[in-house]
Scaffold this motif. Structure first.
Motif, PDB file in Angstrom:
ATOM      1  N   PRO A  62       0.798  -1.232   0.000  1.00 16.80           N
ATOM      2  CA  PRO A  62       0.000   0.000   0.000  1.00 16.80           C
ATOM      3  C   PRO A  62       0.830   1.282   0.000  1.00 16.80           C
ATOM      4  O   PRO A  62       0.360   2.308  -0.505  1.00 16.80           O
ATOM      5  CB  PRO A  62      -0.824  -0.123   1.293  1.00 16.80           C
ATOM      6  N   ARG A  63       2.067   1.240   0.515  1.00 16.67           N
ATOM      7  CA  ARG A  63       2.832   2.474   0.663  1.00 16.67           C
ATOM      8  C   ARG A  63       3.610   2.872  -0.594  1.00 16.67           C
ATOM      9  O   ARG A  63       4.215   3.942  -0.633  1.00 16.67           O
ATOM     10  CB  ARG A  63       3.791   2.356   1.853  1.00 16.67           C
ATOM     11  N   THR A  64       3.666   2.004  -1.597  1.00 18.31           N
ATOM     12  CA  THR A  64       4.381   2.333  -2.838  1.00 18.31           C
ATOM     13  C   THR A  64       3.492   2.036  -4.033  1.00 18.31           C
ATOM     14  O   THR A  64       2.502   1.292  -3.935  1.00 18.31           O
ATOM     15  CB  THR A  64       5.693   1.528  -2.970  1.00 18.31           C
ATOM     16  N   TRP A  65       3.888   2.600  -5.192  1.00 15.99           N
ATOM     17  CA  TRP A  65       3.112   2.412  -6.431  1.00 15.99           C
ATOM     18  C   TRP A  65       4.067   2.071  -7.567  1.00 15.99           C
ATOM     19  O   TRP A  65       5.034   2.787  -7.813  1.00 15.99           O
ATOM     20  CB  TRP A  65       2.328   3.681  -6.761  1.00 15.99           C
ATOM     21  N   LYS A  66       3.777   0.974  -8.255  1.00 15.60           N
ATOM     22  CA  LYS A  66       4.629   0.531  -9.364  1.00 15.60           C
ATOM     23  C   LYS A  66       4.346   1.341 -10.610  1.00 15.60           C
ATOM     24  O   LYS A  66       3.188   1.586 -10.956  1.00 15.60           O
ATOM     25  CB  LYS A  66       4.420  -0.957  -9.641  1.00 15.60           C
ATOM     26  N   LEU A  67       5.422   1.739 -11.302  1.00 11.76           N
ATOM     27  CA  LEU A  67       5.315   2.569 -12.502  1.00 11.76           C
ATOM     28  C   LEU A  67       6.022   1.876 -13.675  1.00 11.76           C
ATOM     29  O   LEU A  67       7.237   1.997 -13.841  1.00 11.76           O
ATOM     30  CB  LEU A  67       5.946   3.939 -12.263  1.00 11.76           C
ATOM     31  N   PRO A  68       5.298   1.133 -14.500  1.00 16.35           N
ATOM     32  CA  PRO A  68       5.915   0.569 -15.697  1.00 16.35           C
ATOM     33  C   PRO A  68       6.441   1.681 -16.601  1.00 16.35           C
ATOM     34  O   PRO A  68       5.897   2.790 -16.622  1.00 16.35           O
ATOM     35  CB  PRO A  68       4.774  -0.193 -16.374  1.00 16.35           C
ATOM     36  N   VAL A  69       7.514   1.376 -17.345  1.00 17.61           N
ATOM     37  CA  VAL A  69       8.079   2.347 -18.282  1.00 17.61           C
ATOM     38  C   VAL A  69       7.309   2.248 -19.589  1.00 17.61           C
ATOM     39  O   VAL A  69       7.216   1.179 -20.200  1.00 17.61           O
ATOM     40  CB  VAL A  69       9.581   2.081 -18.519  1.00 17.61           C
ATOM     41  N   LEU A  70       6.731   3.376 -20.028  1.00 22.71           N
ATOM     42  CA  LEU A  70       5.927   3.409 -21.247  1.00 22.71           C
ATOM     43  C   LEU A  70       6.784   3.824 -22.442  1.00 22.71           C
ATOM     44  O   LEU A  70       7.651   4.681 -22.325  1.00 22.71           O
ATOM     45  CB  LEU A  70       4.767   4.391 -21.081  1.00 22.71           C
ATOM     46  N   GLY A  71       6.534   3.199 -23.573  1.00 26.91           N
ATOM     47  CA  GLY A  71       7.202   3.596 -24.810  1.00 26.91           C
ATOM     48  C   GLY A  71       8.640   3.157 -24.919  1.00 26.91           C
ATOM     49  O   GLY A  71       9.370   3.621 -25.799  1.00 26.91           O
ATOM     50  N   ALA A  72       9.076   2.281 -24.048  1.00 26.88           N
ATOM     51  CA  ALA A  72      10.460   1.780 -24.111  1.00 26.88           C
ATOM     52  C   ALA A  72      10.503   0.376 -23.515  1.00 26.88           C
ATOM     53  O   ALA A  72       9.845   0.106 -22.502  1.00 26.88           O
ATOM     54  CB  ALA A  72      11.413   2.704 -23.362  1.00 26.88           C
ATOM     55  N   ASP A  73      11.271  -0.489 -24.142  1.00 26.52           N
ATOM     56  CA  ASP A  73      11.411  -1.865 -23.666  1.00 26.52           C
ATOM     57  C   ASP A  73      12.763  -1.984 -22.958  1.00 26.52           C
ATOM     58  O   ASP A  73      13.794  -2.208 -23.590  1.00 26.52           O
ATOM     59  CB  ASP A  73      11.324  -2.834 -24.850  1.00 26.52           C
ATOM     60  N   ILE A  74      12.732  -1.806 -21.639  1.00 28.95           N
ATOM     61  CA  ILE A  74      13.977  -1.846 -20.867  1.00 28.95           C
ATOM     62  C   ILE A  74      13.947  -3.084 -19.976  1.00 28.95           C
ATOM     63  O   ILE A  74      13.001  -3.276 -19.202  1.00 28.95           O
ATOM     64  CB  ILE A  74      14.143  -0.588 -19.989  1.00 28.95           C
ATOM     65  N   PHE A  75      14.960  -3.900 -20.089  1.00 34.22           N
ATOM     66  CA  PHE A  75      14.986  -5.116 -19.284  1.00 34.22           C
ATOM     67  C   PHE A  75      16.424  -5.491 -18.942  1.00 34.22           C
ATOM     68  O   PHE A  75      17.380  -5.058 -19.585  1.00 34.22           O
ATOM     69  CB  PHE A  75      14.312  -6.287 -20.012  1.00 34.22           C
ATOM     70  N   THR A  76      16.557  -6.263 -17.888  1.00 35.44           N
ATOM     71  CA  THR A  76      17.858  -6.820 -17.518  1.00 35.44           C
ATOM     72  C   THR A  76      17.888  -8.273 -17.955  1.00 35.44           C
ATOM     73  O   THR A  76      16.858  -8.946 -18.012  1.00 35.44           O
ATOM     74  CB  THR A  76      18.111  -6.745 -16.000  1.00 35.44           C
TER      75      THR A  76
END
Length: 329
Positions: A276-290
């Motif tokens: 509840p204390r954090t919010w996930k933000l996917p990266v839009l318009g870019a495919d970034i991965f490890t």
């Protein structure tokens, strides 16, 4: 049969060795033709040339020639040919007792080498960049090879590679492919990069953010040497953006730093803990991965434990990619 092996066997069969008459090479090391000795031992076991040839899966003339060459080379009689068949001479009986030991040990050697390839035992020292990347491979490995004792050290990719080169560990799971020619690397897994903010941040509730929005945003990044930081900085640099680093911290400290208000944090999708204390933000318009890679020293890739670990990691990766490529109903 390769020509080199055939030539070697022809030399052995013909007795063309660089020996002196007393059976010693110029170096002084004792030498006897293994093929000739094996033919003699087979005759002693079978009691005939026919039986020996069947044991060795060679022709009868081959056994006869090698036996005669062994006797001729040393000027001795090892086998007597009688109307009742072939019997060992007194010297042959003595030699046969020795060849029992030699070929008994030969069998043990074959068994040891064969078992080492399938029954992996001993200790395996593993280095890894994060529990998520390593544990799934370790779980599969220890299930397949329960006789192996495994130890694990966690660090960033640069440290794991350094430990591997210095042979303080045997294998590793790292977040970057290395160009070091000493190492062999196989793909292990792939994870998308995500960002996350505190629940009172203006971005809370959004479906994601564009990379361009990070130009003036305080960021909490991993320490240098971290792959997640490297791939994010590379993606930002391609867009002419210099990240504003509010704090550098290790993996365990990022969440606490975000909660303390230092800025937006970085994570992989698999490592992000939804709360509840954090919010996930996917990266839009870019495919970034490890990408995670299983690595080992190239010179040790055939060691049983190392080979088994690398094969396990590769198998898991192949299964994961196949699963992703298979459409769901």
């Amino acid at each position: 049969m390769a020509s080199g092996e055939a030539d070697f066997q022809r030399l052995g069969a013909a007795g063309q060795t660089p020996d002196t008459q007393d059976g010693r090479r110029a170096t002084g090391l004792p030498y006897v033709s293994f093929n000739q000795l094996r033919s003699f031992h087979a005759v002693g076991m079978a009691g005939s040339v026919t039986g020996a040839a069947a044991l060795l899966h060679v022709s009868q003339p081959t056994v006869t020639i090698q036996l005669r060459q062994l006797e001729a080379h040393y000027g001795i009689e090892l086998v007597r040919r009688t109307p009742r068949g072939m019997v060992l001479s007194p010297l042959g009986e003595e030699l046969f007792e020795l060849t029992r030991q030699v070929f008994g040990l030969h069998g043990q050697i074959v068994e040891l080498l064969g078992s080492s390839a399938t029954n992996v035992q001993g200790e395996l020292r593993v280095g890894g960049v994060a529990p998520y990347y390593v544990m799934r491979v370790l779980a599969a490995f220890t299930k397949a090879y329960p006789a192996v004792t495994v130890s694990l050290q966690l660090a960033n990719s640069a440290t794991v590679i350094e430990q591997l080169v210095e042979q303080r560990i045997d294998v590793g799971i790292v977040g970057q492919a290395t160009l070091d020619t000493q190492l062999m690397a196989l793909p292990s897994s792939k994870q998308r990069i995500v960002l996350f903010c505190r629940d009172d941040h203006p971005w809370n509730g959004r479906e994601g953010i564009e990379l361009g929005e990070l130009a003036d945003e305080p960021l909490v990044l991993r320490e240098r040497g971290s792959t997640s930081r490297l791939v994010l900085e590379r993606a930002l640099a391609e867009r002419g953006i210099t990240p504003r680093v509010a704090l550098e911290v290790d993996r365990e400290g990022i969440r606490e730093a975000v909660l303390a208000g230092f800025g937006v944090g970085i994570s992989t999708e698999a490592e992000y803990v939804d709360e509840p204390r954090t919010w996930k933000l996917p990266v839009l318009g870019a495919d970034i991965f490890t990408e995670a890679f299983a690595v080992c020293l190239r010179s040790r890739r055939h060691a049983p434990g190392v080979r088994a670990f690398m094969a396990t990691a590769e198998k898991l990766f192949d299964a994961s990619e196949t699963s992703k490529a298979t459409p769901t109903a």
